[in-house]
Design a protein around this motif. Sequence first.
Motif, PDB file in Angstrom:
ATOM      1  N   HIS A 154       4.844  16.187   2.242  1.00  8.80           N
ATOM      2  CA  HIS A 154       5.198  14.866   3.383  1.00  8.80           C
ATOM      3  C   HIS A 154       5.129  13.981   2.439  1.00  8.80           C
ATOM      4  CE1 HIS A 154       5.286  13.282   7.182  1.00  8.80           C
ATOM      5  NE2 HIS A 154       4.276  12.421   6.959  1.00  8.80           N
ATOM      6  N   LEU A 162      11.153   6.176   0.660  1.00 11.19           N
ATOM      7  CA  LEU A 162      10.490   4.557   1.184  1.00 11.19           C
ATOM      8  C   LEU A 162      10.847   3.447  -0.109  1.00 11.19           C
ATOM      9  CD1 LEU A 162       9.124   2.650   2.787  1.00 11.19           C
ATOM     10  CD2 LEU A 162       7.206   3.413   1.863  1.00 11.19           C
ATOM     11  N   ALA A 196      15.694  14.010   6.388  1.00  9.61           N
ATOM     12  CA  ALA A 196      16.248  12.895   7.522  1.00  9.61           C
ATOM     13  C   ALA A 196      15.043  12.067   8.239  1.00  9.61           C
ATOM     14  CB  ALA A 196      16.873  12.810   8.936  1.00  9.61           C
TER      15      ALA A 196
ATOM     16  N   THR B 174       2.052   8.526  10.578  1.00 10.02           N
ATOM     17  CA  THR B 174       3.704   8.955  10.508  1.00 10.02           C
ATOM     18  C   THR B 174       3.721   9.793   9.366  1.00 10.02           C
ATOM     19  OG1 THR B 174       5.161   7.620  10.588  1.00 10.02           O
ATOM     20  CG2 THR B 174       4.610   7.698  12.717  1.00 10.02           C
ATOM     21  N   SER B 175       3.734   8.712   7.872  1.00  8.37           N
ATOM     22  CA  SER B 175       2.893   8.982   7.190  1.00  8.37           C
ATOM     23  C   SER B 175       1.405  10.115   6.412  1.00  8.37           C
ATOM     24  CB  SER B 175       2.934   7.409   5.885  1.00  8.37           C
ATOM     25  OG  SER B 175       3.492   6.820   6.194  1.00  8.37           O
ATOM     26  N   HIS B 180       2.341  15.541   9.888  1.00 10.63           N
ATOM     27  CA  HIS B 180       3.286  16.676   8.802  1.00 10.63           C
ATOM     28  C   HIS B 180       2.558  18.161   9.855  1.00 10.63           C
ATOM     29  CE1 HIS B 180       5.986  17.956   5.966  1.00 10.63           C
ATOM     30  NE2 HIS B 180       5.169  19.043   5.330  1.00 10.63           N
ATOM     31  N   GLU B 210       8.714  -0.955   6.284  1.00 15.07           N
ATOM     32  CA  GLU B 210       8.545  -0.610   4.725  1.00 15.07           C
ATOM     33  C   GLU B 210       7.549   0.672   4.789  1.00 15.07           C
ATOM     34  OE1 GLU B 210       6.638  -3.805   2.197  1.00 15.07           O
ATOM     35  OE2 GLU B 210       7.439  -5.471   3.078  1.00 15.07           O
ATOM     36  N   GLN B 211       6.819   1.383   5.950  1.00 15.33           N
ATOM     37  CA  GLN B 211       6.398   2.237   6.147  1.00 15.33           C
ATOM     38  C   GLN B 211       7.177   3.702   6.075  1.00 15.33           C
ATOM     39  OE1 GLN B 211       3.244   4.034   6.829  1.00 15.33           O
ATOM     40  NE2 GLN B 211       2.659   2.974   7.729  1.00 15.33           N
ATOM     41  N   THR B 212       8.324   3.960   5.869  1.00 16.55           N
ATOM     42  CA  THR B 212       9.509   4.532   5.827  1.00 16.55           C
ATOM     43  C   THR B 212      10.187   4.397   5.520  1.00 16.55           C
ATOM     44  OG1 THR B 212      10.143   6.670   6.899  1.00 16.55           O
ATOM     45  CG2 THR B 212      10.084   4.939   8.281  1.00 16.55           C
ATOM     46  N   ALA B 213      11.071   5.837   5.209  1.00 17.17           N
ATOM     47  CA  ALA B 213      12.824   5.029   4.689  1.00 17.17           C
ATOM     48  C   ALA B 213      13.642   5.808   5.409  1.00 17.17           C
ATOM     49  CB  ALA B 213      13.175   6.047   2.953  1.00 17.17           C
ATOM     50  N   SER B 214      12.964   6.562   6.960  1.00 20.16           N
ATOM     51  CA  SER B 214      13.992   6.908   8.081  1.00 20.16           C
ATOM     52  C   SER B 214      14.206   6.359   8.723  1.00 20.16           C
ATOM     53  CB  SER B 214      13.296   8.096   8.852  1.00 20.16           C
ATOM     54  OG  SER B 214      12.171   7.637   9.870  1.00 20.16           O
ATOM     55  N   GLU B 219      13.027   9.653  14.722  1.00 17.36           N
ATOM     56  CA  GLU B 219      14.003  11.008  13.902  1.00 17.36           C
ATOM     57  C   GLU B 219      12.933  11.937  13.222  1.00 17.36           C
ATOM     58  OE1 GLU B 219      17.998   9.580  11.267  1.00 17.36           O
ATOM     59  OE2 GLU B 219      15.857   8.825  10.294  1.00 17.36           O
ATOM     60  N   LYS B 220      11.559  11.522  12.823  1.00 13.43           N
ATOM     61  CA  LYS B 220      11.295  12.210  12.183  1.00 13.43           C
ATOM     62  C   LYS B 220      10.654  13.688  12.789  1.00 13.43           C
ATOM     63  CE  LYS B 220       8.703   9.071   9.141  1.00 13.43           C
ATOM     64  NZ  LYS B 220       8.451   9.414   7.342  1.00 13.43           N
ATOM     65  N   SER B 222      13.067  16.018  13.800  1.00  9.94           N
ATOM     66  CA  SER B 222      13.351  17.033  13.862  1.00  9.94           C
ATOM     67  C   SER B 222      13.371  17.248  12.757  1.00  9.94           C
ATOM     68  CB  SER B 222      15.634  16.401  13.870  1.00  9.94           C
ATOM     69  OG  SER B 222      15.226  15.830  13.055  1.00  9.94           O
ATOM     70  N   SER B 223      12.967  16.763  12.169  1.00 10.03           N
ATOM     71  CA  SER B 223      12.025  17.644  10.416  1.00 10.03           C
ATOM     72  C   SER B 223      11.192  19.666  10.884  1.00 10.03           C
ATOM     73  CB  SER B 223      11.650  17.271   9.939  1.00 10.03           C
ATOM     74  OG  SER B 223      12.126  16.408   9.255  1.00 10.03           O
ATOM     75  N   TYR B 224      11.060  19.270  12.102  1.00 16.09           N
ATOM     76  CA  TYR B 224       9.761  20.400  12.879  1.00 16.09           C
ATOM     77  C   TYR B 224       9.815  21.021  14.425  1.00 16.09           C
ATOM     78  CZ  TYR B 224       7.045  17.150   9.971  1.00 16.09           C
ATOM     79  OH  TYR B 224       7.255  16.398   9.149  1.00 16.09           O
TER      80      TYR B 224
END
Lengths: 330, 371
Positions: A154, A162, A196, B174-175, B180, B210-214, B219-220, B222-224
């Motif tokens: 993760h 990022l 995504a 969330t990082s 996760h 700047e925390q995430t590229a999503s 949206e995160k 849906s990975s789970y």
Amino acid sequence: MAAQKDTLLARYKDMFRIRRFEEEAARGYAKGKIGGFLHLYIGQESIAVGASATLKPDDYVFQTYRDHGTAIARGTSTRAAMAELYGKDPGISRGLGGSMHFFDPANGFYGGYGIIGGHVALAAGAAFKSKYKKEGTVSMCFFGEGATNIGGFHEGASLAGLWKLPMVLVCENNTYAMGTPFSRTSPVEDITKKAAGYGMASDRFDGHDVQEVEARIGAAVELARSGGGPTLIEILTYRFRGHSMSDPGKYRTSQEVEERKKRDPLKVTKTQLESLGCSEDEILALENQVEEEIADAVQFAEEAPPARHDVMERSVYAPSNYVYPPVGQP
Amino acid sequence: MRRPSIFLREGIPTAIRPDGTLDRTHAPDISTERKRELYVAMLRTRVIDGRLERLQRQGRIGFHIGSLGEEASILGSAMAMGAQDWIFPCYREFGALLSRGFPLQSYVDNMFANANDIVKGRQMPDHYTSRAHRFGSVSSPIGTQISQAVGFAWAAKLKRDPITVAVYFGDGATSSHDFHTGLNFAGVYGAPVLFLCRNNQWAISLPSNEQTASQNFAEKASSYGVAAKRCDGNDVLATYHTITEALGYIQREKKPMMIEMLTYRMGGHSTSDDPRAYRVDDEVDRWAKTDPLVRMRRHLEHLGGWNETDESEAKQAVEQELSQCIERAEAAPPPELDTMFDDVYQTRPPHLQQQASQLIHGPRAVDPHLR
């Protein structure tokens, strides 16, 4: 046509080398010549070989503890690899690392790692270095499907997305995390759906065809090298042996294994070679060269001197001029 | 100076219109009285925040971590939960705890770490907890409460206890790897968890983009295989409505859900932070226009359920109650030295008995300046 044939023959030879190396390693392990653990790559050779064909010598490669195949595909000699398994001084990690800890930076192989998923963060670090120093290199990280549930994955993937790092994350989904099918540890079957959440590209395909592996991973490497950011690739594959030599594989049926062996990457490639007009003799001659190489590697490992105590002591801390004060005095 | 890219709540349903009228499709069907309760809870939170910050500046308490600007996301979600449900807080949700009937005196005692403090003065201020109010402990480490809430919810599921466990965390969490593992675990085992991401645009000084590229934080999920929604976290009614629907989904489908509440941290990260070092004032001014209290008050006034007198009376009531609590908390003694040896072993082993004896007969016990 001739060029394609020659390339494919070379790929076949590389895969066959890994296969034979591992079979001999299993034999050495059974004889008690190799200590510790031994995780075999048999059934997944097309991935290491196809992926390595897309890389340049100074690119970074990180692998799990199932690392012999990838190291050899990167250029580690079978002599140095076998000697490492035997715990001998000329081994690639001076006989100190063993099966799980091959390390060969000269060939762009930055290690096998025992901690599940932890090396994804290391590979992201290498990719960051590459971007920071404008090296134009790519960091490729291999891991199993089980590792995608780990924090290291993760964190590594999150930063790679990022900062648009030049990285290719290759998930070798070999169906079982030890004895656990992926469906029991993840609510989503398609691992690339996770891409995504990290804002990165993804690709997913079967791994038994080395040519396809090379083409699809090649596209991701190109994207990373040209500044397009990382890609999460899931390759569906299967390991024919147990998780390690300690695993009798009671969680799956022998029919399932036999069924999957019909798509053995070596068999698939052989059929492709035949359709390209390659004769059986040509293939046999090549296999014989490999047989000799592996026999030589085993003999070399058997006869090599054992790992050295002084090397081990010097391998823990960087050299220092510090002189420790004498003890027991005021 | 940096600024988060997410400002407009495009496509995010809002219940309270700028003129104070209501878009009923995104609003809960609740009485004016209940709406007043929601507003008063937010107002109370804001008044307490202001006073505690001043106390910290005066050196009377060591620390405070406030919720200025985030009252709607905190109260709108907490007050939509059922009394049987559990809440696992991040560290900015004292308003949620108070809304469950936790005595203000106990909260203030915690801020002063005195002998009456529910955690016996062993923690920083703002580290409250209450089993009686079904409220987990505050987690300073980012994200750890997520795994804890999932474990708690899974246990409830195994015991066939029909509760939902809500867990608050910020956009930065969330990082963290607990996010996760927590979401994955909840997805696999269908744990009844309501993941509440308070996206207040800043993880201390790091803007959320700047925390995430999503695309966004929801949206995160849906990975789970976890369902997710975004809501206007500065609109207390829209938040209340979204949470009510999510709770229904969780119990009906026996699955977890994540809600990303879009809000804005108008103050510093805590009293140890000065946001002027990293963000521009006009950004705060823009968000101040969506101040959750102003919006809710406008709606109540539109309904005829609130006026200037109500406002000043409500404020005064909180100020008075707070003043009394602070007076009592400051007058209370510090925890007895001996108590620090409690709660480690069921019966105190000989070496701790010896240490306790040395401590209480030593200089710290005699000289009050050392206490």
